[in-house]
Scaffold this motif. Sequence first.
Motif, short mmCIF file in Angstrom:
data_model
loop_
_atom_site.label_atom_id
_atom_site.label_comp_id
_atom_site.label_asym_id
_atom_site.label_seq_id
_atom_site.Cartn_x
_atom_site.Cartn_y
_atom_site.Cartn_z
N GLU A 31 -7.47 3.15 1.08
CA GLU A 31 -7.01 1.80 1.39
C GLU A 31 -6.42 1.71 2.79
OE1 GLU A 31 -5.94 -0.81 -2.47
OE2 GLU A 31 -4.31 0.43 -1.72
N LEU A 89 0.83 -1.21 0.00
CA LEU A 89 0.00 0.00 0.00
C LEU A 89 0.86 1.26 0.00
CD1 LEU A 89 -2.84 -0.94 2.53
CD2 LEU A 89 -2.62 -1.50 0.10
N ARG A 123 1.91 0.33 -6.57
CA ARG A 123 0.49 0.29 -6.20
C ARG A 123 -0.26 1.45 -6.85
NH1 ARG A 123 -3.16 -3.45 -4.90
NH2 ARG A 123 -4.91 -2.55 -3.74
N ASP A 176 -8.74 -3.58 2.93
CA ASP A 176 -9.91 -2.83 2.48
C ASP A 176 -9.53 -1.79 1.43
OD1 ASP A 176 -11.72 -4.13 4.20
OD2 ASP A 176 -11.11 -2.85 5.87
N THR A 177 -10.23 -1.83 0.30
CA THR A 177 -10.09 -0.83 -0.76
C THR A 177 -11.46 -0.24 -1.03
OG1 THR A 177 -8.23 -2.00 -1.80
CG2 THR A 177 -9.41 -0.41 -3.16
#
Length: 239
Positions: free
Chosen positions: A131, A88, A93, A135-136
């Motif tokens: 993010e 992340l 990313r 979890d996104t």
Amino acid sequence: MKKLFHLMIIAFIGVFFIYGLTNIILNLKGYNMADFLIAAVMLVFVALLELVLIKQYNRIYSLESIKAQKQIATDKEKAKFEIESKILGSKSRQQLIGADLCIKAKHMAGLPIAEGAEMFVYRCKGKVVFERNQDTIELGIDKVKDILIKTDVEIQKSYVSSAGGAVGGYVLFGPLGAMIGGRTKEKKSTNIEKYLIFSYEKDGDTAYISMEVTNEPNASLFNTNYYDLSKNERKLTSL
């Protein structure tokens, strides 16, 4: 560089072979059988070495070999990208998500993430992506009404001046307004806190996503100058 060095060795051995062969021919009468055998063995050895080097050169630098090496390098880069793109906030990313900017912030309210939890916020052309861990969460810009940077002092003043932060039946800035406004008399620190706030339409109402960005200077780059909100549907509200 290695290719040039390889060619130079091949050329040197080739010249040495020609020189040795010429020398034998020119001095054939002066050689006895033993000298001739020794010279012949040396020339055969040099010739075999030359053939080995030429085959090695062709194998290493042939078109097929170059393509294979490029493919190997591409596969390595792809594997590296797949690993790094799971980290992340990393550049990989961002590239995977399609973002041109990423900031680190503390979630305050509006998302199914714990208050105060650190998270990453990505700026993409048609959306904002949030993010944390696995979890996104995506917020489409077509739903966004406004993007603001507010300090806790500004929020407190707005809260007080609008009779408890209530505007049109809603608490100004959502849960963040209630949290910051409610601690007006409790704040003793002179440090100014900054918050990035997204107001957007949710089920016909106005909702807010807010996060603390006090130590994140790039948070100001999330703004209405980057996201052209004028194209979004205009909503008329009668007071």
